[in-house]
Scaffold this active site. Structure first.
Site, PDB file in Angstrom:
ATOM      1  N   LYS A 155     -27.451  34.452 -19.779  1.00 44.86           N
ATOM      2  CA  LYS A 155     -26.069  34.449 -20.287  1.00 44.86           C
ATOM      3  C   LYS A 155     -26.081  34.051 -21.961  1.00 44.86           C
ATOM      4  O   LYS A 155     -25.423  34.652 -22.705  1.00 44.86           O
ATOM      5  CB  LYS A 155     -25.284  33.489 -19.525  1.00 44.86           C
TER       6      LYS A 155
ATOM      7  N   LYS B 224     -28.931  24.182 -15.439  1.00 48.93           N
ATOM      8  CA  LYS B 224     -27.570  24.167 -14.348  1.00 48.93           C
ATOM      9  C   LYS B 224     -27.938  22.742 -13.661  1.00 48.93           C
ATOM     10  O   LYS B 224     -29.289  22.637 -13.529  1.00 48.93           O
ATOM     11  CB  LYS B 224     -27.590  25.387 -13.501  1.00 48.93           C
TER      12      LYS B 224
ATOM     13  N   SER C 141     -18.244  26.362 -25.453  1.00 42.72           N
ATOM     14  CA  SER C 141     -19.066  25.337 -25.446  1.00 42.72           C
ATOM     15  C   SER C 141     -19.764  25.482 -26.562  1.00 42.72           C
ATOM     16  O   SER C 141     -20.092  24.418 -26.996  1.00 42.72           O
ATOM     17  CB  SER C 141     -19.809  25.329 -24.107  1.00 42.72           C
TER      18      SER C 141
ATOM     19  N   ASP D 298     -18.516  23.023 -14.308  1.00 44.97           N
ATOM     20  CA  ASP D 298     -18.724  24.262 -13.686  1.00 44.97           C
ATOM     21  C   ASP D 298     -17.801  24.150 -12.318  1.00 44.97           C
ATOM     22  O   ASP D 298     -16.765  23.332 -12.183  1.00 44.97           O
ATOM     23  CB  ASP D 298     -20.181  24.226 -13.114  1.00 44.97           C
TER      24      ASP D 298
ATOM     25  N   THR E 138     -13.226  30.898 -20.377  1.00 41.18           N
ATOM     26  CA  THR E 138     -14.177  32.054 -19.201  1.00 41.18           C
ATOM     27  C   THR E 138     -13.167  32.739 -18.805  1.00 41.18           C
ATOM     28  O   THR E 138     -13.574  34.116 -18.886  1.00 41.18           O
ATOM     29  CB  THR E 138     -14.757  30.968 -18.178  1.00 41.18           C
TER      30      THR E 138
ATOM     31  N   LYS F 131     -28.710  24.940 -21.943  1.00 45.42           N
ATOM     32  CA  LYS F 131     -27.041  24.797 -21.612  1.00 45.42           C
ATOM     33  C   LYS F 131     -26.568  25.082 -20.629  1.00 45.42           C
ATOM     34  O   LYS F 131     -27.387  26.372 -19.824  1.00 45.42           O
ATOM     35  CB  LYS F 131     -26.409  25.517 -22.887  1.00 45.42           C
TER      36      LYS F 131
ATOM     37  N   ASN G 180     -10.048  27.668 -12.658  1.00 42.62           N
ATOM     38  CA  ASN G 180     -10.229  27.661 -14.075  1.00 42.62           C
ATOM     39  C   ASN G 180     -10.465  29.040 -14.498  1.00 42.62           C
ATOM     40  O   ASN G 180      -9.667  29.665 -15.317  1.00 42.62           O
ATOM     41  CB  ASN G 180     -11.209  26.675 -14.606  1.00 42.62           C
TER      42      ASN G 180
HETATM   43  N1  GLU Z   1     -20.480  26.442 -16.239  1.00 42.54           N
HETATM   44  C1  GLU Z   1     -20.199  27.551 -17.042  1.00 42.54           C
HETATM   45  C2  GLU Z   1     -21.066  28.851 -16.850  1.00 42.54           C
HETATM   46  O1  GLU Z   1     -21.569  28.983 -15.827  1.00 42.54           O
HETATM   47  C3  GLU Z   1     -20.112  27.179 -18.507  1.00 42.54           C
HETATM   48  C4  GLU Z   1     -21.558  26.668 -19.077  1.00 42.54           C
HETATM   49  C5  GLU Z   1     -21.489  25.762 -20.531  1.00 42.54           C
HETATM   50  O2  GLU Z   1     -20.263  25.721 -20.842  1.00 42.54           O
HETATM   51  O3  GLU Z   1     -22.568  25.138 -20.751  1.00 42.54           O
HETATM   52  O4  GLU Z   1     -20.864  29.558 -17.768  1.00 42.54           O
END
Ligand code: GLU
Length: 423
Positions: A101, A113, A357, A153, A197, A77, A228
């Site tokens: 995370k 990513k 998410s 992101d 977030t 993810k 955001n």
């Molecule tokens: N891009 C966000 C992060 O760095 C969300 C990632 C997601 O929701 O998969 O945590």
């Protein structure tokens, strides 16, 4: 591309910064060398060239990346960023952070990513749509609802996710909304995802203030970034009674000792191409001055590597809550520790986004959608549990919250490796 090549390409390797912290945590917790070895090497790295017909009639080729760091605890993810400094090393680091995370937040996911090296602000909507579609198409064998699930992101939002979903569904002939999260509501997004977030930053800030015996109503905060993450964080912290004395984005930074009117700033940005330049609710200061201004809580919610060793010496805040990914360079960690500044690290502080998410993915799988209140309640609960795990590990291992967050993640991932025998 090998890890070595990627390192050589960048001046300062972000992936090395991840490994440096992983090593400290691994040593403290006595992590099995086998688990550490697995995690030091991202499991899959894809680089693509995306030829796009630009509005001027000429073809431009963009570099696209996707790194799957691990799938030990579940499908990978992580978001997709559009920025000019996207490179293999950065995407590797961000993918590893996603593994940690998701583990800290106790989500059934590994980490990944993606990114495209481009300047989204300099591109037309049509160009961005063609680029997003080309990227999704090129990842048809990488993405999958139970395999690898992208999300927004830096530089991307629900708009890009809707294009990617549409393209992915066309190419695969399936219709699985859960293959991408952070979608607009009408195409299967979750209520509460947009603000998630920032909401996670708020919950983590309140949890830390409670441990520090500080009343939010007598606390001031500075928030770097008004996109955001930063804008929702500032709004929600303000709603909890915290006085926001500084805000800023890539166009301008403002300080107001009496407190910035956050509603006015949000309204201003909404009418002003989503930027703060021209806002009159504070005195204009330099971007770095926000980091070192007089405040109790500092929320870096914009770029990586902004808190350098030197800046760390001059920070006046007692608490830092990292809304961005990787805002603090590893060399600054010891300065902050010595100065007894508490840092709620990125892999905990900004995990609210991926947590919602996950809720979006669950709702997509069930085909049944929750109210915003349900989402927020579940989010807050998960975030508070994650915060306590990390806080308790920091006490148990007599270490910083950052290293404790790595330990929390590594405990889970380590168990996953052992139980699955993934080697
Ligand atoms: N891009 C966000 C992060 O760095 C969300 C990632 C997601 O929701 O998969 O945590």
């Amino acid at each position: 591309m090998s890890t070595q090549t990627a390192k050589a390409q960048t001046h300062e390797s972000m992936f090395d910064a991840v490994l440096a912290r992983l090593d400290v945590a691994a040593k403290l917790m006595n992590l099995s060398e086998d688990v550490a070895t697995i995690l030091r090497n991202p499991m899959k790295q894809v680089k693509v060239s995306l030829p796009i017909m630009m509005d001027n009639g000429k073809v431009q080729v963009f570099e696209g990346y996707r790194v799957v760091h691990s799938t030990i605890l579940g499908p990978s993810k992580g978001g997709v960023r559009y920025a000019m400094d996207v490179n293999q090393d950065e995407v590797m680091a961000l993918a590893a952070w996603m593994s940690f995370k998701c583990a800290v937040a106790n989500l059934p996911y590994g980490g990944a990513k993606g990114g495209i090296k481009c300047d989204p602000r300099a591109m037309s909507v049509g160009e961005l749509e063609r680029l997003s579609r080309a990227y999704a198409k090129s990842m048809k064998d990488v993405f999958g609802v139970n395999k690898d699930i992208p999300a927004p992101d830096m530089g991307t939002s629900g708009r890009e996710m809707a294009w990617m979903l549409d393209e992915f569904n066309k190419v695969t002939g399936e219709d699985s909304p859960g293959v991408i999260t952070g979608k607009p509501i009408v195409v299967g997004g979750s209520l509460g995802r947009d603000a998630a977030t920032g909401r996670g930053v708020m919950v983590n800030t309140l949890a830390a203030l409670k441990k520090m015996n500080l009343d939010p109503k007598s606390v001031t905060a500075a928030v770097q970034g008004f996109g955001n993450v930063g804008s929702h964080a500032a709004r929600l912290l303000h709603e909890k009674g915290i006085k926001i004395v500084a805000i800023g984005d890539h166009t301008a930074t403002f300080y107001n000792e009496k407190g910035i009117d956050i509603k006015a700033a949000l309204d201003f940005a909404a009418k002003n191409n989503r930027v703060l330049k021209g806002f009159t609710g504070g005195t204009e200061i330099g971007a770095n001055d926000l980091l070192t201004c007089k405040c109790d809580v500092l929320v870096p919610a914009a770029l990586q590597n902004v808190i350098t060793e030197e800046i760390a010496q001059n920070i006046q805040a007692k608490l830092i809550v990292e809304g961005a990914n990787g805002p603090t360079v590893p060399e600054a960690d010891h300065v902050l520790n010595e100065r007894k500044i508490i840092v709620v690290p990125d892999i905990l502080a900004n995990s609210g986004g991926v947590t919602v998410s996950y809720f979006e993915w669950v709702q997509n799988k069930a085909g049944y959608y929750w109210t915003e209140n349900e989402v927020n309640t579940k989010h807050d609960e998960k975030m508070e549990i994650a915060f306590s795990h990390v806080w308790n590990n920091a006490a148990e291992f007599k270490t910083s919250m950052r290293i404790a967050a790595y330990i929390t993640a590594l405990q889970k991932i380590g168990q996953g490796v052992t139980l699955k025998g993934n080697y």
